[in-house]
Write an enzyme that holds these catalytic residues in place. Structure first.
Site, mmCIF file in Angstrom:
data_model
loop_
_atom_site.group_PDB
_atom_site.id
_atom_site.type_symbol
_atom_site.label_atom_id
_atom_site.label_comp_id
_atom_site.label_asym_id
_atom_site.label_seq_id
_atom_site.Cartn_x
_atom_site.Cartn_y
_atom_site.Cartn_z
ATOM 1 N N GLU A 17 29.351 48.972 29.953
ATOM 2 C CA GLU A 17 29.773 47.769 30.683
ATOM 3 C C GLU A 17 28.552 46.991 31.183
ATOM 4 O O GLU A 17 27.623 47.559 31.737
ATOM 5 C CB GLU A 17 30.641 48.158 31.881
ATOM 6 N N TYR A 49 33.892 39.860 34.636
ATOM 7 C CA TYR A 49 34.200 38.455 34.913
ATOM 8 C C TYR A 49 33.926 38.210 36.386
ATOM 9 O O TYR A 49 34.608 38.779 37.254
ATOM 10 C CB TYR A 49 35.673 38.203 34.589
ATOM 11 N N ARG A 107 43.683 41.813 37.740
ATOM 12 C CA ARG A 107 44.083 40.903 38.804
ATOM 13 C C ARG A 107 42.851 40.331 39.489
ATOM 14 O O ARG A 107 42.774 39.167 39.796
ATOM 15 C CB ARG A 107 44.943 41.656 39.837
ATOM 16 N N ALA A 128 48.152 42.112 37.515
ATOM 17 C CA ALA A 128 47.477 42.221 36.216
ATOM 18 C C ALA A 128 48.491 42.271 35.074
ATOM 19 O O ALA A 128 48.242 41.763 33.984
ATOM 20 C CB ALA A 128 46.588 43.464 36.198
ATOM 21 N N HIS A 152 44.407 52.898 43.476
ATOM 22 C CA HIS A 152 43.831 51.618 43.899
ATOM 23 C C HIS A 152 43.826 51.576 45.433
ATOM 24 O O HIS A 152 44.729 52.122 46.066
ATOM 25 C CB HIS A 152 44.690 50.478 43.328
HETATM 26 C C1 LIG Z 1 37.442 49.035 34.529
HETATM 27 C C2 LIG Z 1 37.488 47.975 35.593
HETATM 28 C C3 LIG Z 1 36.942 46.726 35.347
HETATM 29 C C4 LIG Z 1 36.963 45.730 36.317
HETATM 30 N N1 LIG Z 1 36.389 44.519 36.036
HETATM 31 C C5 LIG Z 1 36.424 43.530 36.960
HETATM 32 C C6 LIG Z 1 35.856 42.248 36.675
HETATM 33 O O1 LIG Z 1 35.331 42.008 35.580
HETATM 34 N N2 LIG Z 1 35.900 41.292 37.622
HETATM 35 C C7 LIG Z 1 36.492 41.519 38.854
HETATM 36 O O2 LIG Z 1 36.507 40.609 39.706
HETATM 37 N N3 LIG Z 1 37.057 42.728 39.168
HETATM 38 C C8 LIG Z 1 37.029 43.730 38.246
HETATM 39 N N4 LIG Z 1 37.596 44.960 38.535
HETATM 40 C C9 LIG Z 1 38.190 45.181 39.860
HETATM 41 C C10 LIG Z 1 39.700 44.859 39.889
HETATM 42 O O3 LIG Z 1 39.905 43.484 39.621
HETATM 43 C C11 LIG Z 1 40.214 45.218 41.290
HETATM 44 O O4 LIG Z 1 40.133 46.607 41.489
HETATM 45 C C12 LIG Z 1 41.575 44.705 41.682
HETATM 46 O O5 LIG Z 1 41.771 44.972 43.084
HETATM 47 C C13 LIG Z 1 42.743 45.381 40.965
HETATM 48 O O6 LIG Z 1 42.873 44.881 39.726
HETATM 49 P P1 LIG Z 1 44.051 45.407 38.753
HETATM 50 O O7 LIG Z 1 43.854 44.680 37.507
HETATM 51 O O8 LIG Z 1 44.121 46.878 38.733
HETATM 52 O O9 LIG Z 1 45.333 44.829 39.556
HETATM 53 P P2 LIG Z 1 46.862 45.224 39.525
HETATM 54 O O10 LIG Z 1 47.208 46.082 38.370
HETATM 55 O O11 LIG Z 1 47.631 43.956 39.679
HETATM 56 O O12 LIG Z 1 47.028 46.134 40.824
HETATM 57 C C14 LIG Z 1 46.589 45.710 42.118
HETATM 58 C C15 LIG Z 1 47.426 46.428 43.193
HETATM 59 O O13 LIG Z 1 48.768 45.938 43.153
HETATM 60 C C16 LIG Z 1 49.683 46.991 42.887
HETATM 61 N N5 LIG Z 1 50.730 46.448 42.012
HETATM 62 C C17 LIG Z 1 50.624 46.140 40.696
HETATM 63 N N6 LIG Z 1 51.784 45.635 40.233
HETATM 64 C C18 LIG Z 1 52.650 45.626 41.278
HETATM 65 C C19 LIG Z 1 54.008 45.216 41.442
HETATM 66 N N7 LIG Z 1 54.726 44.728 40.439
HETATM 67 N N8 LIG Z 1 54.564 45.339 42.678
HETATM 68 C C20 LIG Z 1 53.848 45.827 43.720
HETATM 69 N N9 LIG Z 1 52.554 46.243 43.614
HETATM 70 C C21 LIG Z 1 51.962 46.136 42.422
HETATM 71 C C22 LIG Z 1 48.861 48.088 42.241
HETATM 72 O O14 LIG Z 1 49.446 49.369 42.411
HETATM 73 C C23 LIG Z 1 47.538 47.945 42.992
HETATM 74 O O15 LIG Z 1 47.591 48.558 44.244
HETATM 75 C C24 LIG Z 1 37.571 45.987 37.588
HETATM 76 C C25 LIG Z 1 38.127 47.255 37.846
HETATM 77 C C26 LIG Z 1 38.085 48.248 36.858
HETATM 78 C C27 LIG Z 1 38.668 49.595 37.144
#
Ligand SMILES: Cc1cc2nc3c(=O)[nH]c(=O)nc-3n(C[C@H](O)[C@H](O)[C@H](O)COP(=O)(O)OP(=O)(O)OC[C@H]3O[C@@H](n4cnc5c(N)ncnc54)[C@H](O)[C@@H]3O)c2cc1C
Length: 302
Positions: A17, A49, A107, A128, A152
């Protein structure tokens, strides 16, 4: 993504990464690292990003260059932060124009306070899983998502976390990459929960994210980045390596950090992970040291 499982003789593949550089000096450093790590033929490389317009433009440009000017397969991260759905469509279009077909749909976190309350853009997406669906609807993209072995930081418990994680996979993600972690049991626990919840989704690879710790200072930074403390047994090992003298033995801390990452990686290999994803911070040395320790690359001569 086929490449994740392309390791031979029972060996996993590996991936790296990178992050968008802030300036020209950072960009030169990134390209030095890219050229060194390219020779190892990783399964893929991913580009995070970042927040802010200029960083985002640079991210799209450099990820496109990775696709056209190297032999690497780039995965472009994309977050829903501060973007309307329309803007997200436009970034996805820019990635497609740059020849990128692999997107990690996230997200993202609130700008300025990664651990703060999530604010959805008024015309944007909430989770997400919504972004997974949007990217899939716009073309022939392979989509990955984030996974959290320790949960998370906003999830009330591990089961809640796993349920929403499985929903992202059901929305069309083909694989996931985990947040950094230090206890193999946390990864294995997540893998088991997913299989229990949905055996079909449990077939999709969960790629463990490995971050070698190279200094005591970075222990604190990691907690800030991930919202999770580095486990005390890991901190104790690093502190023991630092010694009790007035001056911290930085080389010994670094060696111990590499040893810790290699031990975790080996345990995960023994548990059958298909791929190891290394958080490089745009430097190659620590990652190379871990891979050498694992016997996955030859030590550098001379
Ligand atoms: C491998 C990796 C790469 C990353 N790269 C970046 C990057 O490039 N740029 C950046 O800014 N950040 C990055 N992050 C950080 C990430 O954006 C954050 O950790 C963010 O807080 C969570 O993103 P997510 O996509 O898991 O969100 P989600 O999957 O949307 O989850 C966020 C929270 O909401 C909850 N949730 C999800 N769906 C629902 C629903 N339907 N109802 C209720 N609750 C729900 C989940 O359980 C979780 O607690 C990265 C993280 C990882 C692990």
């Amino acid at each position: 993504m086929e490449r994740i499982r392309s390791g031979r003789d029972g060996r996993p593949t590996f991936s790296f990464e990178f992050s968008p550089p802030r300036d020209e000096v950072g960009e030169a450093q990134l390209w030095r690292t890219v050229r060194i790590l390219e020779q190892l033929q990783p399964a893929f490389v991913s580009m995070t990003y970042g927040a802010g317009g200029s960083t985002r433009d640079r991210t799209v440009r450099i990820t496109g260059q990775l696709a056209t000017e190297t032999t690497l397969l780039p995965v472009a991260h994309l977050t829903a932060v501060s973007h309307s759905a329309e803007q997200l469509r436009s970034v996805i279009g820019a990635y497609a124009d740059a020849g990128i077909r692999n997107v990690l749909a996230l997200r993202g976190d609130p700008p300025g306070d990664p651990l703060g309350e999530w604010q959805q853009h008024p015309d944007g997406l909430e989770h997400a899983s919504d972004l997974v669906r949007l990217v899939r609807s716009l073309g022939d993209f392979t989509v990955g998502v984030a996974a959290f072995p320790e949960g998370h930081h906003r999830s009330p418990d591990l089961d809640h976390d796993a349920r929403h994680f499985v929903n992202k996979l059901r929305a069309g993600a083909e694989y996931s990459i985990t947040q950094m972690f230090f206890r193999a049991e946390d990864y294995l626990g997540l893998r088991d929960r997913v299989v229990r919840l949905d055996p079909e989704q449990g077939e999709k690879p969960i790629v463990p994210g490995i971050m070698p710790i190279t200094s005591l200072r970075s222990v604190k930074r990691m907690a800030e980045l991930s919202g999770k403390e580095v486990p005390p047994e890991v901190v104790q090992r690093l502190e023991r390596a630092a010694g009790t003298g007035e001056v911290e033995d930085k080389d010994a801390v670094r060696r111990e950090g590499v040893a810790i990452a290699a031990e975790l990686s080996q345990r995960l290999i023994d548990e059958g992970v298909p791929c190891l994803h290394f958080y490089t911070l745009n430097f190659s040395r620590a990652t190379l040291e871990v891979l050498t320790e694992l016997g996955m690359v030859q030590p550098k001569q001379g």
